[in-house]
Design a protein around this motif. Structure first.
Motif, PDB file in Angstrom:
ATOM      1  N   ASP A 179       0.832  -1.206   0.000  1.00  0.00           N
ATOM      2  CA  ASP A 179       0.000   0.000   0.000  1.00  0.00           C
ATOM      3  C   ASP A 179       0.867   1.256   0.000  1.00  0.00           C
ATOM      4  N   GLU A 180       1.963   1.220   0.775  1.00  0.00           N
ATOM      5  CA  GLU A 180       2.858   2.377   0.818  1.00  0.00           C
ATOM      6  C   GLU A 180       3.547   2.583  -0.530  1.00  0.00           C
ATOM      7  N   LEU A 181       3.930   1.487  -1.179  1.00  0.00           N
ATOM      8  CA  LEU A 181       4.547   1.601  -2.501  1.00  0.00           C
ATOM      9  C   LEU A 181       3.547   2.154  -3.507  1.00  0.00           C
ATOM     10  N   GLU A 182       2.322   1.647  -3.465  1.00  0.00           N
ATOM     11  CA  GLU A 182       1.291   2.139  -4.383  1.00  0.00           C
ATOM     12  C   GLU A 182       1.033   3.625  -4.175  1.00  0.00           C
ATOM     13  N   HIS A 183       1.045   4.055  -2.923  1.00  0.00           N
ATOM     14  CA  HIS A 183       0.842   5.484  -2.625  1.00  0.00           C
ATOM     15  C   HIS A 183       1.945   6.325  -3.252  1.00  0.00           C
ATOM     16  N   GLU A 184       3.182   5.874  -3.137  1.00  0.00           N
ATOM     17  CA  GLU A 184       4.303   6.632  -3.709  1.00  0.00           C
ATOM     18  C   GLU A 184       4.217   6.660  -5.233  1.00  0.00           C
ATOM     19  N   ILE A 185       3.796   5.543  -5.827  1.00  0.00           N
ATOM     20  CA  ILE A 185       3.647   5.509  -7.283  1.00  0.00           C
ATOM     21  C   ILE A 185       2.584   6.493  -7.739  1.00  0.00           C
ATOM     22  N   ASN A 186       1.423   6.462  -7.069  1.00  0.00           N
ATOM     23  CA  ASN A 186       0.317   7.353  -7.430  1.00  0.00           C
ATOM     24  C   ASN A 186       0.640   8.809  -7.161  1.00  0.00           C
ATOM     25  N   SER A 187       1.563   9.038  -6.232  1.00  0.00           N
ATOM     26  CA  SER A 187       1.965  10.411  -5.906  1.00  0.00           C
ATOM     27  C   SER A 187       3.104  10.897  -6.780  1.00  0.00           C
ATOM     28  N   HIS A 188       3.514  10.061  -7.733  1.00  0.00           N
ATOM     29  CA  HIS A 188       4.631  10.402  -8.638  1.00  0.00           C
ATOM     30  C   HIS A 188       5.886  10.758  -7.839  1.00  0.00           C
ATOM     31  N   ALA A 189       6.195   9.922  -6.863  1.00  0.00           N
ATOM     32  CA  ALA A 189       7.352  10.161  -6.006  1.00  0.00           C
ATOM     33  C   ALA A 189       8.645  10.071  -6.802  1.00  0.00           C
ATOM     34  N   ASP A 190       9.704  10.653  -6.257  1.00  0.00           N
ATOM     35  CA  ASP A 190      10.997  10.602  -6.938  1.00  0.00           C
ATOM     36  C   ASP A 190      11.594   9.203  -6.810  1.00  0.00           C
ATOM     37  N   ILE A 191      12.664   8.984  -7.533  1.00  0.00           N
ATOM     38  CA  ILE A 191      13.250   7.648  -7.633  1.00  0.00           C
ATOM     39  C   ILE A 191      13.741   7.148  -6.281  1.00  0.00           C
ATOM     40  N   GLU A 192      14.233   8.060  -5.440  1.00  0.00           N
ATOM     41  CA  GLU A 192      14.735   7.646  -4.135  1.00  0.00           C
ATOM     42  C   GLU A 192      13.618   7.094  -3.254  1.00  0.00           C
ATOM     43  N   ARG A 193      12.446   7.735  -3.278  1.00  0.00           N
ATOM     44  CA  ARG A 193      11.317   7.243  -2.486  1.00  0.00           C
ATOM     45  C   ARG A 193      10.817   5.910  -3.035  1.00  0.00           C
ATOM     46  N   LEU A 194      10.781   5.777  -4.351  1.00  0.00           N
ATOM     47  CA  LEU A 194      10.340   4.515  -4.946  1.00  0.00           C
ATOM     48  C   LEU A 194      11.303   3.388  -4.606  1.00  0.00           C
ATOM     49  N   GLU A 195      12.589   3.671  -4.696  1.00  0.00           N
ATOM     50  CA  GLU A 195      13.578   2.652  -4.336  1.00  0.00           C
ATOM     51  C   GLU A 195      13.415   2.224  -2.883  1.00  0.00           C
ATOM     52  N   ASP A 196      13.168   3.185  -2.017  1.00  0.00           N
ATOM     53  CA  ASP A 196      13.030   2.904  -0.594  1.00  0.00           C
ATOM     54  C   ASP A 196      11.834   1.994  -0.328  1.00  0.00           C
ATOM     55  N   GLU A 197      10.681   2.357  -0.898  1.00  0.00           N
ATOM     56  CA  GLU A 197       9.473   1.572  -0.655  1.00  0.00           C
ATOM     57  C   GLU A 197       9.514   0.210  -1.364  1.00  0.00           C
ATOM     58  N   PHE A 198      10.080   0.190  -2.564  1.00  0.00           N
ATOM     59  CA  PHE A 198      10.201  -1.085  -3.282  1.00  0.00           C
ATOM     60  C   PHE A 198      11.136  -2.027  -2.519  1.00  0.00           C
ATOM     61  N   GLY A 199      12.209  -1.466  -1.978  1.00  0.00           N
ATOM     62  CA  GLY A 199      13.120  -2.272  -1.169  1.00  0.00           C
ATOM     63  C   GLY A 199      12.428  -2.851   0.057  1.00  0.00           C
ATOM     64  N   ASP A 200      11.550  -2.063   0.675  1.00  0.00           N
ATOM     65  CA  ASP A 200      10.805  -2.561   1.831  1.00  0.00           C
ATOM     66  C   ASP A 200       9.926  -3.755   1.447  1.00  0.00           C
ATOM     67  N   VAL A 201       9.322  -3.683   0.264  1.00  0.00           N
ATOM     68  CA  VAL A 201       8.490  -4.799  -0.201  1.00  0.00           C
ATOM     69  C   VAL A 201       9.336  -6.055  -0.383  1.00  0.00           C
ATOM     70  N   LEU A 202      10.483  -5.904  -1.028  1.00  0.00           N
ATOM     71  CA  LEU A 202      11.360  -7.057  -1.246  1.00  0.00           C
ATOM     72  C   LEU A 202      11.866  -7.628   0.078  1.00  0.00           C
ATOM     73  N   PHE A 203      12.202  -6.749   1.010  1.00  0.00           N
ATOM     74  CA  PHE A 203      12.699  -7.189   2.314  1.00  0.00           C
ATOM     75  C   PHE A 203      11.626  -7.986   3.055  1.00  0.00           C
ATOM     76  N   THR A 204      10.375  -7.518   2.960  1.00  0.00           N
ATOM     77  CA  THR A 204       9.280  -8.233   3.616  1.00  0.00           C
ATOM     78  C   THR A 204       9.012  -9.567   2.935  1.00  0.00           C
ATOM     79  N   LEU A 205       9.112  -9.590   1.611  1.00  0.00           N
ATOM     80  CA  LEU A 205       8.939 -10.858   0.890  1.00  0.00           C
ATOM     81  C   LEU A 205      10.020 -11.860   1.282  1.00  0.00           C
ATOM     82  N   ALA A 206      11.255 -11.377   1.435  1.00  0.00           N
ATOM     83  CA  ALA A 206      12.337 -12.258   1.871  1.00  0.00           C
ATOM     84  C   ALA A 206      12.045 -12.812   3.263  1.00  0.00           C
ATOM     85  N   ASN A 207      11.471 -11.969   4.109  1.00  0.00           N
ATOM     86  CA  ASN A 207      11.114 -12.405   5.457  1.00  0.00           C
ATOM     87  C   ASN A 207      10.010 -13.458   5.414  1.00  0.00           C
ATOM     88  N   LEU A 208       9.039 -13.255   4.517  1.00  0.00           N
ATOM     89  CA  LEU A 208       7.964 -14.234   4.367  1.00  0.00           C
ATOM     90  C   LEU A 208       8.529 -15.573   3.912  1.00  0.00           C
TER      91      LEU A 208
END
Length: 270
Positions: A179-208
C-alpha cells in the motif's frame, strides 16, 4: 605426462599434485590471484545449484558430479595460493573444517553434552561463540545476493526475538508495504522514495520466505528459469504460427504464454 598425477596413491594426493602442476606450468593458472578467482567461484556455485535441480527434477546426476568437481577445484586453487604465501594448505583447510564440525555437533561427538531440543538454535549459539570480535549480530554477514543477505539479517534478528510469530503476520506487513509503494507511485514520487518503498516490499517478501522455510534467492532463480523456458516456448510457437512476436498485441502474447504454460505443464506431468 599425466602419470605424475595418476600414479599417486589416493585422490587427495592426485588433486593436490594436479593443482601444484597447473600453478607451475600453466600460464593462465599461474597468473590467477585470490581476487581474480572470485567471479569464477560465483559462477561455479550457481552452476552447482543448476546441477542440483537437474538431479532432483530429472534424476540426471552426471552434471552434478562434474559441477561439484569444478567447485572443488576452486577450493583447492585458493588453498594452493595460500600455501604459496606460507599461510595454510589444503590439508589445513580440511582439518579446520573437521574440528569446526566436531565442535558444532556436541550432540553427535560429545557423550557428556546435553542433547538440545533445537539443533538450529544450538548451531547458532556455538557459531556465535566462535566470533569474539563481533559487537553486533549484524556483524560478520558475508557478501551475498541481496535477497539472501536480507534473510540472513532477519535470521540474526530472530535470535533475540525480533521476529514475526507467524507467516500470516508477515503477510499483513507485506500488504502494508505494498500500500505504501502504491501510494508513492500514485503520488509520482521521486526515484529515491520509490527505491526505498520497493526495497521494503522485497525485504518483507524475503522475510515471508524465511517464515515459510524457503530460500528467497533459490525461489527467484527457479522462477527465472521457468520464465525463460516458457518464453523460449513462446518464440517457438510464434515461428510455427509465422507471426513475429513483436507484431502481436499484448492480449495475443498473453494467450500464447498461457498456451505454452499449459503445454509445458502437461509435458512435465507425462
Amino acid at each position: 605426462m599425466p602419470e605424475r598425477i595418476t600414479n599417486k596413491d589416493n585422490h587427495y594426493d592426485k588433486l593436490c599434485t594436479l593443482m601444484s602442476i597447473l600453478r607451475a606450468e600453466c600460464p593462465w593458472d599461474r597468473e590467477q590471484t585470490l581476487l581474480s578467482l572470485r567471479r569464477y567461484t560465483l559462477e561455479e556455485v550457481h552452476e552447482v545449484i543448476e546441477a542440483i535441480d537437474a538431479a532432483d527434477q530429472s534424476n540426471d546426476w552426471l552434471p552434478l558430479k562434474d559441477e561439484l568437481g569444478d567447485l572443488l577445484l576452486q577450493v583447492v586453487f585458493y588453498a594452493q595460493i595460500a600455501e604459496e604465501a606460507d599461510a595454510f594448505n589444503f590439508g589445513d583447510v580440511i582439518d579446520a573444517l573437521i574440528n569446526k564440525m566436531i565442535y558444532r555437533h556436541p550432540h553427535v561427538f560429545d557423550q557428556t553434552a546435553q542433547i538440545s531440543t533445537d539443533i538450529n538454535r544450538q548451531w547458532d549459539q556455538l557459531k556465535d561463540a566462535e566470533q569474539h570480535d563481533r559487537t553486533s549480530l549484524m556483524d560478520g554477514i558475508p557478501p551475498m545476493p541481496a535477497l539472501k543477505y536480507a534473510q540472513k539479517q532477519q535470521q540474526r534478528a530472530a535470535r533475540v526475538g525480533f521476529d514475526w510469530q507467524q507467516a500470516a503476520d508477515v503477510m499483513t506487513k507485506m500488504r502494508e508495504e505494498m500500500d505504501e509503494l502504491e501510494h508513492e507511485i500514485n503520488s509520482h514520487a521521486d526515484i529515491e522514495r520509490l527505491e526505498d518503498e520497493f526495497g521494503d516490499v522485497l525485504f518483507t517478501l524475503a522475510n515471508l520466505a524465511r517464515k515459510l522455510d524457503l530460500d528467497a534467492e533459490l525461489c527467484l532463480m527457479r522462477t527465472n528459469r521457468k520464465f525463460a523456458r516458457r518464453f523460449r516456448g513462446m518464440e517457438t510457437e510464434a515461428v510455427a504460427l509465422s507471426v513475429p512476436m513483436n507484431q502481436m498485441d499484448l492480449d495475443s502474447l498473453e494467450r500464447l504464454y498461457q498456451a505454452v504454460k499449459a503445454k509445458q505443464a502437461d509435458n512435465s506431468g507425462a
